[in-house]
Design an enzyme around this catalytic site. Structure first.
Site, PDB file in Angstrom:
ATOM      1  N   LYS A   1      50.229  72.913  51.305  1.00 26.90           N
ATOM      2  CA  LYS A   1      49.917  73.334  49.933  1.00 26.90           C
ATOM      3  C   LYS A   1      48.491  72.901  49.590  1.00 26.90           C
ATOM      4  CE  LYS A   1      54.245  74.479  49.436  1.00 26.90           C
ATOM      5  NZ  LYS A   1      54.636  75.827  49.672  1.00 26.90           N
ATOM      6  N   SER A  56      54.016  81.039  51.329  1.00 33.01           N
ATOM      7  CA  SER A  56      53.607  80.297  50.139  1.00 33.01           C
ATOM      8  C   SER A  56      52.102  80.059  50.001  1.00 33.01           C
ATOM      9  CB  SER A  56      54.328  78.954  50.059  1.00 33.01           C
ATOM     10  OG  SER A  56      53.820  78.068  51.021  1.00 33.01           O
TER      11      SER A  56
END
Length: 186
Positions: free
Chosen positions: A80, A39
């Site tokens: 993230k 990701s």
């Protein structure tokens, strides 16, 4: 014989004290972490080894584009990039990020976007109010909006909703493995 015994116990005490100091430093300042999943590509790859800075959060709030580690459950950490800060509007339109209706460049994904076919989108269009869980038109106080750098393959705020800042455990600062990626994280 007693001096040998004393010397041995002194060494044992020293080792125990050093181990306790190392444990405290690791718990409250820096933490090694292994990146799991795709990701955050191209910035961080699966199995990259990084150092997460915990101590900075004691002195300041995380900033836009910081790569943060946070808890969503007691067993799962996510890593993230912060895109939106409290009180900001976030919109993605035609592969361009808008913060408070102003275009914001994202240099960390430019190389990937440049490789896309003509008219292809790397990040799907969205607005906070219409597409993000929670029903807010701005990032709520005490929360941030995060996205993975690999926008087509990331579980992030588009699915998880806003991330409480008190769930952020650290900021990714340094890659130490693989050696060809050794250095500060951008």
């Amino acid at each position: 014989m007693t001096s040998k015994k004393r010397s041995w116990t002194d060494w044992l005490k020293l080792i125990i004290i050093l181990l306790l100091i190392l444990l405290i430093v690791r718990m409250f300042t820096f933490n090694p972490l292994i990146v799991e999943g795709p990701s955050m590509q191209p910035t961080l790859m699966n199995d990259d080894r990084i150092i997460v800075d915990k101590i900075s959060l004691l002195f300041k709030e995380p900033e836009r584009f910081d790569i943060v580690v946070f808890h969503t459950t007691s067993r799962k950490n996510y890593i993230k990039r912060i895109i939106g800060l409290p009180g900001e509007t976030i919109e993605y339109k035609d592969d361009i990020l808008y913060v408070n209706n102003k275009q914001v460049d994202e240099p960390f994904i430019t190389s990937v976007k440049d490789q896309l076919p003509l008219n292809a989108r790397y990040t799907t269009n969205f607005t906070l109010l219409e597409d993000i869980p929670g029903g807010y038109n701005k990032v709520p106080d005490g929360h941030v909006f995060v996205l993975g750098d690999n926008r087509p393959n990331s579980t992030d705020s588009r699915r998880l909703g806003y991330i409480p800042t008190n769930q952020i455990t650290g900021i990714a600062r340094f890659t130490y493995w693989p050696l060809n990626e050794f250095g500060l994280i951008k």
